[in-house]
Design a protein around this motif. Structure first.
Motif, PDB file in Angstrom:
ATOM      1  N   PRO A   1       0.681  -1.364   0.087  1.00 25.28           N
ATOM      2  CA  PRO A   1       0.005  -0.008  -0.048  1.00 25.28           C
ATOM      3  C   PRO A   1       1.087   1.352  -0.174  1.00 25.28           C
ATOM      4  CG  PRO A   1      -0.885  -1.712   1.671  1.00 25.28           C
ATOM      5  CD  PRO A   1       0.600  -2.189   1.144  1.00 25.28           C
ATOM      6  N   ALA A   2       0.431   2.385  -0.736  1.00 24.19           N
ATOM      7  CA  ALA A   2       1.084   3.483  -0.742  1.00 24.19           C
ATOM      8  C   ALA A   2       1.127   4.100   0.765  1.00 24.19           C
ATOM      9  CB  ALA A   2       0.212   4.420  -1.607  1.00 24.19           C
ATOM     10  N   ALA A   3       1.930   4.982   1.127  1.00 27.06           N
ATOM     11  CA  ALA A   3       2.261   5.925   2.264  1.00 27.06           C
ATOM     12  C   ALA A   3       1.415   6.506   2.404  1.00 27.06           C
ATOM     13  CB  ALA A   3       3.709   6.377   2.438  1.00 27.06           C
ATOM     14  N   SER A   4       0.641   7.367   1.363  1.00 23.50           N
ATOM     15  CA  SER A   4      -0.409   8.229   1.482  1.00 23.50           C
ATOM     16  C   SER A   4      -1.391   7.916   0.277  1.00 23.50           C
ATOM     17  CB  SER A   4       0.011   9.549   1.320  1.00 23.50           C
ATOM     18  OG  SER A   4       0.620   9.781  -0.146  1.00 23.50           O
ATOM     19  N   PRO A   5      -2.524   8.349   0.443  1.00 18.09           N
ATOM     20  CA  PRO A   5      -3.794   8.030  -0.493  1.00 18.09           C
ATOM     21  C   PRO A   5      -3.336   8.447  -2.005  1.00 18.09           C
ATOM     22  CG  PRO A   5      -4.555   9.124   1.104  1.00 18.09           C
ATOM     23  CD  PRO A   5      -3.135   9.231   1.688  1.00 18.09           C
ATOM     24  N   LYS A   6      -2.553   9.437  -2.236  1.00 18.47           N
ATOM     25  CA  LYS A   6      -2.079   9.896  -3.489  1.00 18.47           C
ATOM     26  C   LYS A   6      -0.836   9.614  -3.938  1.00 18.47           C
ATOM     27  CE  LYS A   6      -5.120  14.071  -3.557  1.00 18.47           C
ATOM     28  NZ  LYS A   6      -5.109  15.412  -3.709  1.00 18.47           N
ATOM     29  N   GLY A   7      -0.144   8.668  -3.024  1.00 21.33           N
ATOM     30  CA  GLY A   7       1.335   8.390  -3.128  1.00 21.33           C
ATOM     31  C   GLY A   7       1.420   7.008  -4.121  1.00 21.33           C
ATOM     32  N   LYS A   8       2.391   6.665  -4.537  1.00 18.31           N
ATOM     33  CA  LYS A   8       2.988   5.566  -5.201  1.00 18.31           C
ATOM     34  C   LYS A   8       3.027   4.354  -4.092  1.00 18.31           C
ATOM     35  CE  LYS A   8       5.331   7.954  -8.756  1.00 18.31           C
ATOM     36  NZ  LYS A   8       6.748   7.985  -9.630  1.00 18.31           N
ATOM     37  N   PRO A   9       2.823   3.439  -4.693  1.00 14.20           N
ATOM     38  CA  PRO A   9       3.135   2.008  -3.681  1.00 14.20           C
ATOM     39  C   PRO A   9       4.569   2.256  -3.030  1.00 14.20           C
ATOM     40  CG  PRO A   9       1.853   1.499  -5.805  1.00 14.20           C
ATOM     41  CD  PRO A   9       2.363   2.906  -5.945  1.00 14.20           C
ATOM     42  N   ARG A  10       4.509   1.800  -2.114  1.00 13.23           N
ATOM     43  CA  ARG A  10       5.934   1.640  -1.345  1.00 13.23           C
ATOM     44  C   ARG A  10       6.897   0.475  -1.745  1.00 13.23           C
ATOM     45  NH1 ARG A  10       5.748   1.208   4.976  1.00 13.23           N
ATOM     46  NH2 ARG A  10       4.868  -0.948   4.227  1.00 13.23           N
ATOM     47  N   ARG A  11       8.308   0.952  -2.282  1.00 14.13           N
ATOM     48  CA  ARG A  11       9.129   0.183  -2.671  1.00 14.13           C
ATOM     49  C   ARG A  11      10.053  -0.410  -1.813  1.00 14.13           C
ATOM     50  NH1 ARG A  11       9.534  -0.494  -8.047  1.00 14.13           N
ATOM     51  NH2 ARG A  11      11.602  -1.178  -8.198  1.00 14.13           N
ATOM     52  N   ILE A  12       9.842  -1.539  -1.191  1.00 13.97           N
ATOM     53  CA  ILE A  12      10.633  -2.047  -0.162  1.00 13.97           C
ATOM     54  C   ILE A  12      10.910  -3.490  -0.526  1.00 13.97           C
ATOM     55  CG2 ILE A  12       9.807  -0.642   1.924  1.00 13.97           C
ATOM     56  CD1 ILE A  12       7.999  -3.140   2.471  1.00 13.97           C
ATOM     57  N   ALA A  13      11.999  -4.068   0.167  1.00 12.13           N
ATOM     58  CA  ALA A  13      12.383  -5.448   0.371  1.00 12.13           C
ATOM     59  C   ALA A  13      12.471  -5.921   1.703  1.00 12.13           C
ATOM     60  CB  ALA A  13      13.977  -5.575  -0.245  1.00 12.13           C
ATOM     61  N   VAL A  14      11.780  -6.873   1.993  1.00 16.33           N
ATOM     62  CA  VAL A  14      11.537  -7.729   3.336  1.00 16.33           C
ATOM     63  C   VAL A  14      11.937  -9.124   3.272  1.00 16.33           C
ATOM     64  CG1 VAL A  14       8.989  -7.970   2.961  1.00 16.33           C
ATOM     65  CG2 VAL A  14      10.163  -7.651   5.203  1.00 16.33           C
ATOM     66  N   CYS A  15      12.293  -9.544   4.029  1.00 18.00           N
ATOM     67  CA  CYS A  15      12.655 -10.936   4.462  1.00 18.00           C
ATOM     68  C   CYS A  15      11.533 -11.330   5.517  1.00 18.00           C
ATOM     69  CB  CYS A  15      14.031 -11.105   5.270  1.00 18.00           C
ATOM     70  SG  CYS A  15      14.575 -12.983   5.419  1.00 18.00           S
ATOM     71  N   VAL A  16      10.877 -12.428   4.692  1.00 20.50           N
ATOM     72  CA  VAL A  16       9.730 -12.906   5.526  1.00 20.50           C
ATOM     73  C   VAL A  16      10.102 -14.351   6.260  1.00 20.50           C
ATOM     74  CG1 VAL A  16       8.178 -11.427   4.335  1.00 20.50           C
ATOM     75  CG2 VAL A  16       8.690 -14.023   3.414  1.00 20.50           C
ATOM     76  N   ASP A  17      10.975 -15.120   5.872  1.00 22.27           N
ATOM     77  CA  ASP A  17      11.333 -16.358   6.308  1.00 22.27           C
ATOM     78  C   ASP A  17      12.746 -16.876   5.940  1.00 22.27           C
ATOM     79  OD1 ASP A  17      10.833 -18.488   7.786  1.00 22.27           O
ATOM     80  OD2 ASP A  17       9.481 -19.548   6.381  1.00 22.27           O
ATOM     81  N   GLY A  18      13.244 -17.777   6.656  1.00 24.45           N
ATOM     82  CA  GLY A  18      14.603 -18.408   6.166  1.00 24.45           C
ATOM     83  C   GLY A  18      14.934 -19.547   7.310  1.00 24.45           C
ATOM     84  N   ALA A  19      15.824 -19.993   6.950  1.00 23.18           N
ATOM     85  CA  ALA A  19      16.629 -20.937   7.866  1.00 23.18           C
ATOM     86  C   ALA A  19      18.240 -21.005   7.875  1.00 23.18           C
ATOM     87  CB  ALA A  19      15.965 -22.468   7.498  1.00 23.18           C
ATOM     88  N   ASN A  20      18.581 -20.986   8.933  1.00 26.56           N
ATOM     89  CA  ASN A  20      20.117 -21.176   9.305  1.00 26.56           C
ATOM     90  C   ASN A  20      21.019 -20.038   8.885  1.00 26.56           C
ATOM     91  OD1 ASN A  20      19.891 -23.917  10.198  1.00 26.56           O
ATOM     92  ND2 ASN A  20      19.128 -24.580   8.261  1.00 26.56           N
ATOM     93  N   ALA A  21      21.956 -19.873   9.455  1.00 22.71           N
ATOM     94  CA  ALA A  21      23.150 -18.942   9.434  1.00 22.71           C
ATOM     95  C   ALA A  21      23.707 -19.114   8.062  1.00 22.71           C
ATOM     96  CB  ALA A  21      24.120 -18.967  10.464  1.00 22.71           C
ATOM     97  N   ALA A  22      24.097 -18.063   7.404  1.00 23.41           N
ATOM     98  CA  ALA A  22      24.745 -17.995   6.093  1.00 23.41           C
ATOM     99  C   ALA A  22      26.153 -18.209   6.323  1.00 23.41           C
ATOM    100  CB  ALA A  22      24.601 -16.649   5.013  1.00 23.41           C
ATOM    101  N   PRO A  23      26.886 -18.881   5.498  1.00 24.24           N
ATOM    102  CA  PRO A  23      28.278 -19.186   5.456  1.00 24.24           C
ATOM    103  C   PRO A  23      29.034 -17.949   5.698  1.00 24.24           C
ATOM    104  CG  PRO A  23      27.373 -20.534   3.778  1.00 24.24           C
ATOM    105  CD  PRO A  23      26.343 -19.469   4.191  1.00 24.24           C
ATOM    106  N   PRO A  24      30.083 -17.883   6.581  1.00 25.21           N
ATOM    107  CA  PRO A  24      31.003 -16.662   6.662  1.00 25.21           C
ATOM    108  C   PRO A  24      31.614 -16.398   5.314  1.00 25.21           C
ATOM    109  CG  PRO A  24      31.410 -18.192   8.356  1.00 25.21           C
ATOM    110  CD  PRO A  24      30.592 -18.767   7.471  1.00 25.21           C
ATOM    111  N   GLU A  25      31.962 -15.322   4.995  1.00 27.76           N
ATOM    112  CA  GLU A  25      32.805 -14.837   3.738  1.00 27.76           C
ATOM    113  C   GLU A  25      34.196 -15.690   3.717  1.00 27.76           C
ATOM    114  OE1 GLU A  25      32.410 -12.846   0.946  1.00 27.76           O
ATOM    115  OE2 GLU A  25      30.680 -11.603   1.729  1.00 27.76           O
ATOM    116  N   ASP A  26      34.555 -16.142   2.523  1.00 26.73           N
ATOM    117  CA  ASP A  26      35.849 -16.765   2.388  1.00 26.73           C
ATOM    118  C   ASP A  26      36.077 -17.928   3.048  1.00 26.73           C
ATOM    119  OD1 ASP A  26      36.622 -14.563   0.692  1.00 26.73           O
ATOM    120  OD2 ASP A  26      37.102 -13.440   2.209  1.00 26.73           O
ATOM    121  N   CYS A  27      35.111 -18.670   3.375  1.00 24.39           N
ATOM    122  CA  CYS A  27      35.340 -20.078   4.247  1.00 24.39           C
ATOM    123  C   CYS A  27      35.532 -20.971   3.306  1.00 24.39           C
ATOM    124  CB  CYS A  27      34.188 -20.263   4.973  1.00 24.39           C
ATOM    125  SG  CYS A  27      32.643 -20.683   4.281  1.00 24.39           S
TER     126      CYS A  27
END
Length: 195
Positions: A117-143
Motif C-alpha cells: 500500500p502507498a504511504a499516502s492516498p495519493k502516493g505511489k506504492p511503497r518500494r521495499i524489500a523484506v525478508c519474511v522467512d528463512g533458515a540457518n546462518a549463512a556461511p561466513p565470507e571466504d570459508c
C-alpha cells in the motif's frame, strides 16, 4: 506487483535459505544487494545472475573479459529487471557470488503479490524489500565454499577436531551458530536498500 522469492544455497546441510519479497520490477543489480543483505554477505566479490545461458552482470571492459570479446552472452544487470527474467511462479534464476568459493544461489519465484500500500492516498506504492522467512546462518565470507563451510561447522563444534583451534582463531570474536536465523537484523539492513 511484488515478487516473493526463495533464495537457496544448494548443497548446504542443513539447508540455508531466505524468502524475500521485492518489487517485481527491481533491477538485478539491486536484487544483488538484497541477496547480499539477506545472507549477511559483505559484497566483497564478483557475482553474476544466469538464466537460459544468458549472464547478467556488471560487464567488464572488453579488454578485461577473461573469456574474450563476444564469447559469452552477457547483459548489463543494471539495465535488466526481475520481471523481464522471471515472469511466472516456479521459474528459477541462478546467482553466483564469489567465483573462488563459488556460492551458487537458486532463486525461485514463488508467487506474485499485489503492491505494498502507498504511504499516502495519493502516493505511489511503497518500494521495499523484506525478508519474511528463512533458515540457518549463512556461511561466513571466504570459508571455502560448501566443503569449507562443512569443515568450519564441524571444527567449531568439536574441540578435538584438528582444525578447531585454527577455526576459532579465524572466526575471531564472531561466535558462529549455524542454526541461527532471524528476520529482524536482516530487515533492519534491508530498510537501507534502494529497490
Amino acid at each position: 506487483m511484488r515478487a516473493q522469492l526463495k533464495i537457496e544455497l544448494p548443497y548446504t546441510d542443513p539447508p540455508v535459505w531466505r524468502t524475500v519479497v521485492v518489487p517485481h520490477d527491481v533491477r538485478l543489480d539491486r536484487l544483488h544487494t538484497v541477496i547480499q543483505q539477506s545472507l549477511d554477505w559483505d559484497d566483497a566479490h564478483m557475482h553474476s545472475f544466469e538464466r537460459d545461458d544468458v549472464l547478467y552482470e556488471t560487464p567488464a571492459p572488453i579488454d578485461m573479459d577473461m573469456f574474450g570479446p563476444g564469447s559469452r552472452d552477457v547483459r548489463d544487470e543494471r539495465k535488466v529487471t526481475l520481471d523481464q527474467v522471471l515472469t511466472e511462479a516456479r521459474q528459477k534464476l541462478d546467482y553466483t557470488y564469489d567465483f573462488g568459493d563459488d556460492w551458487l544461489h537458486q532463486i525461485t519465484l514463488e508467487k506474485l503479490l499485489p503492491d505494498e500500500p502507498a504511504a499516502s492516498p495519493k502516493g505511489k506504492p511503497r518500494r521495499i524489500a523484506v525478508c519474511v522467512d528463512g533458515a540457518n546462518a549463512a556461511p561466513p565470507e571466504d570459508c571455502g565454499g560448501v566443503p569449507g563451510f562443512d569443515n568450519l561447522k564441524a571444527a567449531l563444534a568439536d574441540p578435538k577436531h584438528p582444525d578447531h583451534d585454527h577455526m576459532v582463531e579465524w572466526m575471531g570474536d564472531d561466535e558462529f551458530d549455524a542454526a541461527e536465523f532471524s528476520v529482524v537484523p536482516i530487515n533492519h539492513k534491508l530498510k537501507r536498500v534502494k529497490v
